[in-house]
Design a protein around this motif. Sequence first.
Motif, mmCIF file in Angstrom:
data_model
loop_
_atom_site.group_PDB
_atom_site.id
_atom_site.type_symbol
_atom_site.label_atom_id
_atom_site.label_comp_id
_atom_site.label_asym_id
_atom_site.label_seq_id
_atom_site.Cartn_x
_atom_site.Cartn_y
_atom_site.Cartn_z
ATOM 1 N N ALA A 105 -35.443 -39.132 4.574
ATOM 2 C CA ALA A 105 -34.801 -38.851 5.868
ATOM 3 C C ALA A 105 -35.157 -37.451 6.337
ATOM 4 C CB ALA A 105 -33.287 -38.998 5.738
ATOM 5 N N ASP A 106 -35.293 -36.509 5.402
ATOM 6 C CA ASP A 106 -35.659 -35.140 5.760
ATOM 7 C C ASP A 106 -37.092 -35.084 6.279
ATOM 8 O OD1 ASP A 106 -35.076 -32.208 5.736
ATOM 9 O OD2 ASP A 106 -36.744 -32.202 4.311
ATOM 10 N N ASP A 107 -37.986 -35.861 5.673
ATOM 11 C CA ASP A 107 -39.369 -35.926 6.156
ATOM 12 C C ASP A 107 -39.412 -36.397 7.605
ATOM 13 O OD1 ASP A 107 -40.451 -35.179 3.670
ATOM 14 O OD2 ASP A 107 -40.556 -37.260 2.989
ATOM 15 N N LEU A 108 -38.678 -37.455 7.890
ATOM 16 C CA LEU A 108 -38.675 -38.018 9.244
ATOM 17 C C LEU A 108 -38.040 -37.052 10.234
ATOM 18 C CD1 LEU A 108 -37.721 -41.684 8.313
ATOM 19 C CD2 LEU A 108 -39.950 -40.858 9.075
ATOM 20 N N ARG A 109 -37.021 -36.332 9.779
ATOM 21 C CA ARG A 109 -36.400 -35.329 10.657
ATOM 22 C C ARG A 109 -37.404 -34.234 11.008
ATOM 23 N NH1 ARG A 109 -34.960 -30.539 9.784
ATOM 24 N NH2 ARG A 109 -35.111 -30.767 7.514
ATOM 25 N N ARG A 110 -38.136 -33.755 10.005
ATOM 26 C CA ARG A 110 -39.123 -32.703 10.254
ATOM 27 C C ARG A 110 -40.247 -33.201 11.160
ATOM 28 N NH1 ARG A 110 -42.149 -31.000 6.414
ATOM 29 N NH2 ARG A 110 -41.760 -32.620 4.870
ATOM 30 N N ALA A 111 -40.652 -34.458 10.975
ATOM 31 C CA ALA A 111 -41.707 -35.023 11.827
ATOM 32 C C ALA A 111 -41.235 -35.094 13.274
ATOM 33 C CB ALA A 111 -42.098 -36.406 11.320
#
Length: 242
Positions: free
Chosen positions: A113-119
């Motif tokens: 979820a953090d990866d997608l937030r950063r993207a």
Amino acid sequence: MARGPVTEAETPAAPSLSKSQRAYHWIRQQILTQEFAPGYRLKLAGIAAELGMSVVPVREAIRQLEAEGLVTFERNVGAHVSMVDDTHYRHSMQALAILEGATTALAAGHLTADDLRRARETNTRIVESLDSFDPHTLTALNREFHSILFAPCPNPRMSELVTAEWARLGNLRDSTFSFVPHRAQESAREHENILRLIETGAPPVQIERASRQHRMATLEAYLAHKYSDDAGSARTPTGGTP
């Protein structure tokens, strides 16, 4: 203003790199940031003095960059940063579309979820930067966005291939956004679509297709612009063709 020789601390992981590796990373960085623009003549003695080393490791670095397509060597002329070549660009973009699409699809199930937030935050920065429209900034943000999406790919060789192809395109991609500025806005919308597919657990084949088509759309926009310009320059003043 002239600079003094580059110190060990100014190159990446300097203690663990040979002199030729230091020279390679430094020259490559100058090319990717367009400090050394396409056509720039690479003077070995000058670079060696800048880096505080002999010309031998610089020559080795130049040969490696030539093998990667970033540098061109001509007999009796010397080495220079490779010029924009339409055939080279087309072939690299076609390869990258396939590689990046597959790598993104493989990585999708491993994104947090953090990866997608950063993207998504990176894509928001892309949209916000459109008002000032700096091609170099857009290229860097675009690369950051895609890097986040394929970073957890379980096949490291795939990631290496994508990164290598990006390096080949490094000194060309800023030019693409300059030629087709409308493409940046379309690209941001396509980014959002890829994110939605990943977040909703779409089948890998759909994610791969969306990512591949996203990359091909940039190539098609560039080629459409180029051939439109070529056709326009061939017209006579009265609107006919020769």
